[in-house]
Motif scaffolding. Structure first.
Motif, PDB file in Angstrom:
ATOM      1  N   TYR A  88       0.822  -1.206   0.000  1.00  0.00           N
ATOM      2  CA  TYR A  88       0.000   0.000   0.000  1.00  0.00           C
ATOM      3  C   TYR A  88       0.866   1.269   0.000  1.00  0.00           C
ATOM      4  N   SER A  89       1.792   1.304   0.927  1.00  0.00           N
ATOM      5  CA  SER A  89       2.621   2.506   1.045  1.00  0.00           C
ATOM      6  C   SER A  89       3.503   2.684  -0.188  1.00  0.00           C
ATOM      7  N   TYR A  90       4.077   1.583  -0.674  1.00  0.00           N
ATOM      8  CA  TYR A  90       4.947   1.694  -1.844  1.00  0.00           C
ATOM      9  C   TYR A  90       4.146   2.131  -3.070  1.00  0.00           C
ATOM     10  N   ALA A  91       2.954   1.597  -3.236  1.00  0.00           N
ATOM     11  CA  ALA A  91       2.134   1.974  -4.387  1.00  0.00           C
ATOM     12  C   ALA A  91       1.784   3.455  -4.336  1.00  0.00           C
ATOM     13  N   PHE A  92       1.489   3.963  -3.145  1.00  0.00           N
ATOM     14  CA  PHE A  92       1.180   5.387  -3.026  1.00  0.00           C
ATOM     15  C   PHE A  92       2.389   6.232  -3.414  1.00  0.00           C
ATOM     16  N   CYS A  93       3.563   5.870  -2.892  1.00  0.00           N
ATOM     17  CA  CYS A  93       4.774   6.635  -3.202  1.00  0.00           C
ATOM     18  C   CYS A  93       5.123   6.535  -4.680  1.00  0.00           C
ATOM     19  N   ALA A  94       4.990   5.333  -5.254  1.00  0.00           N
ATOM     20  CA  ALA A  94       5.336   5.161  -6.670  1.00  0.00           C
ATOM     21  C   ALA A  94       4.402   5.972  -7.550  1.00  0.00           C
ATOM     22  N   SER A  95       3.107   5.954  -7.256  1.00  0.00           N
ATOM     23  CA  SER A  95       2.169   6.739  -8.061  1.00  0.00           C
ATOM     24  C   SER A  95       2.451   8.237  -7.925  1.00  0.00           C
ATOM     25  N   HIS A  96       2.903   8.653  -6.753  1.00  0.00           N
ATOM     26  CA  HIS A  96       3.241  10.070  -6.557  1.00  0.00           C
ATOM     27  C   HIS A  96       4.510  10.433  -7.330  1.00  0.00           C
TER      28      HIS A  96
END
Length: 1246
Positions: A706-714
């Motif tokens: 979850y956290s990695y996906a948020f950072c990657a999309s950002h």
């Protein structure tokens, strides 16, 4: 749950302009710091110190300074957290998070082991069958005693639910393999076993015994109250209870208006900061220059969004409740741009609603009315309805009646009247005795008071008083009220005393309104937006009012005055909260001195601060007056989040890195309120989680995802809410975390058996693979090529095979020792093989689902794992003796596992195993064939034909050896069909050859026995002959088992002919043996008949014999001639029948023998009588034949010979001849045959 949408990435703080101020808050109390622990050196210590001592003091001083700075930061963070909890307006405690289970510790694991060991030792009262006991034993030995379970418990990621799930999965596999039982479903068995498991797990614990008060960590999974959240974050940040109390009172957290005003001041500061950044162009370093303008827009939109959220809150008493669903506004970002446009209030916008409670207690001084007269009171609020009390006697005018009214007048008029009932006949109305008119306010007294009533001029009740209470509740949007003198330039242009009310129209709109009596709308109002309130000195020329304060705005000045200092302070504080001004008014110095000397302190000022000295009070003031927008929250929040995660990982729940609902709520509120960028938040979270994971603590990979996906999309500009600004620091941190995460995931997949033991946490390995695929993606939209992902997983599994095998050999304590004995090495390989199979079965059971995308990958991993075992196995087999067959159990162990696995059957290791054992199997069969042939030859040479089971000793040994050899080869379950068919055919052919030799040797022995047997009536069938019969019968049965191919195979004609030859051989042997036996019996009968031939009519011997008998009969009793001969033959028949019936096992062949024996006997008698057709039988011949024929007929009928066989043609011929002869003899001799007759009679002796 940390969902990406829970933290808005809407702006952040600036590194260049938002550093923590140098005048950071001081310690609350000196005794609470660490400085008091540092001891000064003694006075007699020499001043000259060694360099090492100086360095130690310097290091100690630096350490203390560092600890003090960290403590100050935590105190400041706690102030921000307190405000987030006290008045949240952006987040709520999530109710949809997965409930976490209580974690197990080492002591609890040992207790569970003891419970299961006690059950296995029979020390409990739980009744269970053998299948359940075996399941529990397997669970105890394979799971509870596993080192991996101990590691899992130590890592804090194991709960009782995990233990139960593993047991349930184990028994589901076992129960599925059990046979079906009528009337008992497998679901019932499973539920019963689970119930017994729960009973074993609990042991003797009393479920009714509950702790009196649940600890905070035990309720952290629930929705927490504000007090529980305060207590939790005191533990997280190390704040002492008295420090919390000081800060709580100083921040006025129980004052909703103060907290709302604080939020408005914070948002105003953030808005000013955004404008200053845009003006001075002090931007962070972005990945693109175009993001600078976007950054300013983000700052503004984030503030506007918070303003909209605050504006959407209802103005209610007590502030927002945690149960209230706060939704983010969907308004445009430009909504409430307070700097550009101002909305003006009208009088109709200000609406107040009051609740009035009037309680009439009693009337005093009533003299004009007779004591027995009825009196009552009425009450009304002008413009409303009229209410009446109960009736009372004038001697006791007491009621206690309450009337409730609603009004919109801040200054209502209340009329209360006293009446007595009129006694006149023509009176239309009751007589009014007195009245009182009241003008209550919300600040008036609440208790009952006496009021003098107005009476008529001539009334005797001049001292008439009424005791009543008026309670006027203050509505939630009315923040303060009272009488003030006011003078302004736009409103209240005359200096006079007015009733003023501070009204909150919305979260951002306040107004000062003046009201007149009995009016619901304000007479005049002043909107407070943009005004600044402060204390002021008395104004010359203004008459009225003792203490002054003023509200100033560009182009306007309003002066207020009150008669009481306390009232002035309350008004200033209320207006200060309403204006949202950054400047905090300070009372005049002389007032402070007066308060310090013993004057009355301000009610809103916390009493506890007065007990502090000046420096301590200054420290508290610095903490609570700190401007949030001047702090670097990008540095403060990671500290808060790290401390929260540390507290969460150490609590009693198996959280796997997930925050509790209360923690998520506070962190979400902190990020939204103080502008922490969402990407920065998740990057810090990822960094903390990876530190725990790298230290062998279980962390849920889904959370990392979850956290990695948020950072990657950002970072890649693919956020759901659009492209946002990306700083250079964020991108660098993301790349660093990405590389660390790749290394971590690679290590976890390589050690998947130890990072996710027994598939725990559920689905974690699959989530890890999914996260690896996401991390390998170059950007958020382009998926990684499947071959690249497959290649990396394959590489990891190859390393995993080596690690798993190394750990397994280390666990089994097996070392490659070339000097060890062959038996020891083979024993080690057996044990190691069992462990290898257990590992592969566990991988298939617990981990194969995670690799379901590539099922062949797990097969390759297993082949690699087994190839390492191959090296040790080959070395152990090479040193085994040539003619040693001890290695076959190893083949059976491995083959039974491999042949049932669709991916490993006939795989590389399986084929290698077959190649190793093909020569051994062929050599073993060759040797066994030679050994069996030799045993047949020796056995028949030494055969005594004693009965052993179903045959002789030789036959039993032969059939056992053939069956054991075939079962051995069958138990091998040879996986290659062609060689398996070859083995079966060879063994069947061998059995056929051995069977043929056995039958022939038996037939030869039978013939030899029969030739040597006697032909007289003393002949008895020997036991050895019966044994031969039984052996042939057993051979026929064994032939169907040992010489017939499996029905699943195709049988060629040559094989069918060969097998039929053996069947024919056995059947022919039986026929010959039965025929030989019948011939022997017929020979005995022929001997008896030949003796009877001596009595033939016309022979010399017959005449002499008849004369001798007649002469002797005159003197003595001569025995009946021929009866001994008949009795001897009948005894011969009966005894041989009994021997055959008792000793021969097969009923069918006995019946055949008896049928042929009887038929042969009747034919022999018939032939003998036919030869004497022209002769009359001698009396003795007739009597003997009649007895022999009748007894033979009866005996064979008793033995089961059918009537069709008994009454054959030969018997009928014999019967008719003997009947005729009997009649003839009766006529001729006169005396008859002395009771011997062909007629059926029960009187004949046996």
């Amino acid at each position: 749950m940390l969902d990406p949408s829970s933290s808005e990435d809407s702006g952040g703080e600036i590194d260049e302009d938002t550093e923590v101020p140098k005048d950071s808050p001081k310690k609350l109390l000196t005794s609470s710091g660490q400085g008091g622990k540092h001891k000064r050196p003694p006075a007699d210590q020499p001043q000259a110190e060694s360099p090492s001592a100086g360095d130690e003091q310097k290091n100690e001083k630096e350490r203390l300074q560092k600890e003090e700075a960290e403590r100050k930061s935590k105190l400041q963070i706690y102030v921000f957290v307190l405000r987030c909890i006290a008045y949240p307006f952006n987040a709520k405690q999530p109710t949809d998070m997965a409930r976490r289970q209580q974690k197990l510790n080492k002591q609890q694991l040992q207790v569970v082991k003891d419970h299961f060991l006690a059950f296995l030792n029979g020390e409990t009262q739980i009744v269970a069958d053998e299948a359940f006991c075996n399941a529990v034993r397997s669970y105890y030995e394979g799971f509870l005693n596993s080192e991996r379970v101990s590691r899992m418990v130590q890592s804090g990621g194991c709960s009782a639910c995990d233990f139960r799930d593993v047991f349930k999965k184990n028994i589901e596999r076992r129960v599925r393999s059990l046979p079906e039982i009528d009337g008992l479903s497998k679901e019932t068995v499973l539920s019963s076993w689970i119930a017994k498991y729960d009973a074993i797990y609990r042991g003797d614990e009393d479920l009714r015994r509950q702790p009196q008060r649940m600890h905070l960590s035990a309720v952290s999974e629930l929705i927490l109250s504000k007090e529980q959240l305060y207590e939790m974050f005191q533990l997280i940040l190390g704040i002492k209870k008295f420090e919390h109390q000081l800060l709580y009172n100083a921040c006025q957290l129980d004052n909703v208006d103060e907290q709302a005003a604080q939020i408005r001041r914070e948002l105003d500061g953030r808005q000013q900061l955004a404008e200053r950044v845009a003006k001075e162009r002090k931007y962070p370093k972005f990945v693109s220059k175009d993001m600078e303008a976007m950054y300013i827009e983000e700052l503004r939109s984030s503030v506007n969004l918070l303003m909209a959220n605050l504006e959407s809150l209802p103005v209610a008493k007590g502030g927002p409740d945690f149960k209230q669903k706060l939704k983010r506004s969907t308004m445009n970002n430009s909504f409430l741009d307070m700097g550009e446009e101002t909305e003006f209030l009208s009088k109709s916008d200000v609406v107040l609603s009051f609740t009035l409670e009037i309680v009439i207690v009693e009337v005093q001084g009533l003299k004009s009315v007779a004591p027995n007269r009825i009196v009552y009171c009425t009450m009304e609020v002008e413009g409303g309805e009229k209410l009446q009390t109960d009736q009372a006697e004038a001697s006791r005018p007491q009621w206690g009646t309450q009337g409730d009214f609603m009004t919109t007048h801040p200054l209502p008029m209340i009329k209360v009247k006293l009446f007595t009932e009129s006694t006149g006949v023509l009176a239309l109305e009751d007589k009014e005795l007195g009245r009182v008119i009241l003008n209550p306010t919300t600040n008036g007294p609440k208790q009952a008071e006496l009021h003098k009533m107005v009476v008529s001029k001539n009334s005797q009740d001049s001292e008439l008083k009424i005791k009543l209470a008026v309670r006027m509740d203050k509505p939630p949007n009315m923040k303060h009220s009272g009488y003030l003198y006011a003078l302004g330039q736009r409103v209240w242009k005359r200096w006079k005393r007015r009733y003023l009310v501070l009204v909150q129209v919305s979260q951002y709109t306040f107004a000062m309104c003046s009201y007149r009596e009995r009016k619901s709308e304000p007479h005049e109002l002043m909107q407070l937006e943009g005004y600044t309130v402060d204390y002021s000195d008395p104004q010359p020329g203004l008459q009225g009012g003792r203490v002054f304060f003023s509200a100033v705005k560009e182009g306007d000045l309003v002066v207020f005055a009150s008669d009481d200092e306390q009232d002035r302070m309350l008004w200033v504080q209320a207006i200060y909260r309403a204006t949202g001004q950054s400047y905090k008014p300070v009372p005049p110095t002389q007032i402070q001195r007066q308060n310090c000397r013993g004057g009355n302190p301000q009610p809103d000022t916390p009493i506890s601060l007065l007990s502090l000295d000046r420096s301590q009070r200054q420290g508290v003031e610095d903490l609570i007056s700190a401007v949030p927008c001047r702090f670097d929250h990008a540095a403060l929040f990671p500290m808060l989040q790290k401390q929260t995660l540390q507290h969460r990982m150490n609590d009693s729940f198996s959280c796997l890195g997930w925050f509790s609902p209360g923690q998520v709520f506070v962190l979400d509120e902190y990020c939204a309120r103080y502008g922490v960028r969402g990407c920065h938040r998740h990057l810090s979270y990822l960094r903390d989680l990876m530190e725990y994971s790298e230290n062998n603590t279980l962390v849920d990979p889904t959370l990392l995802h979850y956290s990695y996906a948020f950072c990657a999309s950002h970072i890649h500009g693919n956020r759901p809410d659009g492209i946002g600004t990306v700083t250079e620091e964020e991108r660098e941190q993301f790349e660093d975390i990405r590389s660390r995460l790749l290394s971590l995931l690679d290590n976890q997949i390589i050690h998947f058996r130890y990072c996710f033991p027994f598939g725990r946490p559920d689905g974690a390995l699959k989530a890890t693979l999914s996260l690896l695929e996401r991390v390998l993606m170059k950007d958020i939209t382009t998926p990684i090529p499947p071959e690249e992902m497959k290649k990396m997983v394959k590489k990891c599994l190859e390393k995993a095979a080596l690690i798993n095998y190394s750990q397994l050999t280390q666990y089994a304590q097996i070392e490659a020792d070339a000097q060890a004995a062959p038996e020891k090495r083979l024993e080690d390989m057996m044990r190691l093989g069992e462990l290898c199979i257990e590992v592969l079965q566990q991988n298939d059971e617990h981990h194969s689902e995670a690799f379901s995308w590539w099922p062949e990958m797990m097969a390759e991993h297993a082949e690699t794992f087994l190839s390492l075992y191959t090296v040790d196995m080959d070395g152990a087999l090479q040193v085994q003796p040539v003619d040693s067959w001890d290695s076959f159990p190893l083949f059976q162990l491995l083959n039974n596992f491999l042949r049932c696995d669709p991916h490993l059957c006939n795989g590389m290791f399986h084929k290698h195993l077959q190649d190793l054992f093909i020569p051994l199997v062929v050599r073993y069969i060759d040797l066994m064939e030679s050994s069996i042939a030799q045993s047949i030859h020796r056995g028949f040479q030494q055969e005594t034909w004693q009965s052993v089971n179903n045959g002789s000793a030789t036959s039993e040994d032969l059939f056992w050896k053939l069956d054991a050899l075939q079962m051995f080869v069958l138990d091998l379950h040879w996986p290659e069909p062609e060689f398996a068919k070859h083995l079966e055919q060879r063994l069947k052919l061998m059995a056929s050859d051995m069977m043929e030799a056995c039958v022939k040797r038996t037939k030869a022995a039978f013939d030899s026995k029969m030739q040597k047997a006697s032909k007289a009536t003393d002949f008895r069938v020997s036991l050895s002959v019966c044994t031969m019969f039984n052996m042939l019968m057993d051979a026929k049965k064994q032939c169907a088992k040992l010489c017939v191919l499996d029905s699943g195979q195709e049988i060629d004609k040559q094989w069918q002919q060969y097998h039929s030859k053996i069947d024919v051989l056995i059947d022919d042997a039986f026929k010959d043996m039965i025929s030989s036996m019948v011939t022997k019996f017929a020979g005995v009968l022929d001997g008896v008949l030949s003796k009877l031939s001596r009595y033939d009519e016309g022979t010399f011997f017959s005449s002499i014999l008849s004369f001798t008998v007649k002469a002797a009969a005159k003197y003595v009793d001569v025995p009946k001639p021929g009866m001994d001969l008949a009795d001897t033959y009948i005894t011969f028949v009966r005894q041989n029948q009994d021997i055959l019936r008792d000793r021969v096992n097969e009923e069918m062949y006995i019946e055949k023998l008896f049928d042929q024996w009887y038929t042969s006997s009747m034919k022999g008698v018939c032939a003998w009588l036919t030869d004497r057709l022209d002769l009359q039988l001698h009396m003795y011949q007739l009597k003997t034949l009649i007895k022999i024929v009748k007894k033979t007929y009866r005996d064979f009928r008793l033995q089961g010979v059918l009537d069709g066989t008994l009454n054959n043609k030969s018997y009928e011929t014999v019967y008719n001849r003997l009947t005729v002869e009997e009649a003839t003899m009766a006529v001729k001799a006169g005396g008859g045959l002395q009771g011997i007759t062909m007629r059926d009679s029960d009187e004949e002796d046996g």
